[in-house]
Design a protein around this motif. Structure first.
Motif, PDB file in Angstrom:
ATOM      1  N   GLY A  59      17.077  16.501 -41.556  1.00  0.00           N
ATOM      2  CA  GLY A  59      16.502  15.278 -42.052  1.00  0.00           C
ATOM      3  C   GLY A  59      17.573  14.255 -42.401  1.00  0.00           C
ATOM      4  N   ASN A  60      17.131  13.066 -42.675  1.00  0.00           N
ATOM      5  CA  ASN A  60      17.986  11.945 -43.061  1.00  0.00           C
ATOM      6  C   ASN A  60      18.978  11.538 -41.993  1.00  0.00           C
ATOM      7  OD1 ASN A  60      16.746  11.614 -45.506  1.00  0.00           O
ATOM      8  ND2 ASN A  60      18.131  13.008 -46.540  1.00  0.00           N
ATOM      9  N   VAL A 102      19.993   5.314 -44.597  1.00  0.00           N
ATOM     10  CA  VAL A 102      20.863   4.140 -44.531  1.00  0.00           C
ATOM     11  C   VAL A 102      20.060   2.847 -44.670  1.00  0.00           C
ATOM     12  CG1 VAL A 102      22.407   2.837 -43.001  1.00  0.00           C
ATOM     13  CG2 VAL A 102      22.644   5.297 -43.216  1.00  0.00           C
ATOM     14  N   TYR A 103      18.841   2.814 -44.164  1.00  0.00           N
ATOM     15  CA  TYR A 103      18.015   1.612 -44.182  1.00  0.00           C
ATOM     16  C   TYR A 103      17.038   1.574 -45.357  1.00  0.00           C
ATOM     17  CZ  TYR A 103      19.986   1.162 -39.577  1.00  0.00           C
ATOM     18  OH  TYR A 103      20.870   1.066 -38.529  1.00  0.00           O
ATOM     19  N   GLY A 104      17.206   2.442 -46.323  1.00  0.00           N
ATOM     20  CA  GLY A 104      16.345   2.450 -47.494  1.00  0.00           C
ATOM     21  C   GLY A 104      14.996   3.091 -47.210  1.00  0.00           C
ATOM     22  N   PRO A 105      14.072   3.015 -48.173  1.00  0.00           N
ATOM     23  CA  PRO A 105      12.772   3.672 -48.019  1.00  0.00           C
ATOM     24  C   PRO A 105      12.027   3.353 -46.723  1.00  0.00           C
ATOM     25  CG  PRO A 105      13.059   2.978 -50.272  1.00  0.00           C
ATOM     26  CD  PRO A 105      14.233   2.422 -49.497  1.00  0.00           C
ATOM     27  N   PRO A 106      11.982   2.099 -46.260  1.00  0.00           N
ATOM     28  CA  PRO A 106      11.268   1.852 -45.000  1.00  0.00           C
ATOM     29  C   PRO A 106      11.919   2.559 -43.805  1.00  0.00           C
ATOM     30  CG  PRO A 106      11.611  -0.208 -46.186  1.00  0.00           C
ATOM     31  CD  PRO A 106      12.423   0.842 -46.879  1.00  0.00           C
ATOM     32  N   GLY A 107      13.205   2.805 -43.873  1.00  0.00           N
ATOM     33  CA  GLY A 107      13.911   3.442 -42.771  1.00  0.00           C
ATOM     34  C   GLY A 107      13.830   4.949 -42.757  1.00  0.00           C
TER      35      GLY A 107
END
Length: 73
Positions: A1-2, A42-47
């Protein structure tokens, strides 16, 4: 993940004409860009969405992008 995953699929603007059997979609006039699937922090919650789709050149390297491993049968 991530970590987002670079796939073998060539970039397409939509799923119209995509293979229905799950094989890589490599027929394209724009195969210099490949599909990147999955989310990254890297792109925050929406990412972070696992349904994220974008594209990248296969030679582009960043620490938060991996590649998707497949097994051919």
């Amino acid at each position: 993940g991530n970590v987002s995953e670079l796939t073998q699929d060539c970039r397409h603007e939509s799923y119209a004409g995509a293979p229905a059997d799950g094989v890589a979609w490599t027929a394209s006039s724009n195969c210099s860009s490949r599909v990147v699937r999955g989310g990254t922090f890297v792109y925050g919650p929406p990412g972070l969405r696992s349904a994220n789709r974008t594209w990248s050149e296969p030679t582009y390297r960043v620490w938060y992008q991996g590649f998707r491993v497949v097994e051919e049968r």
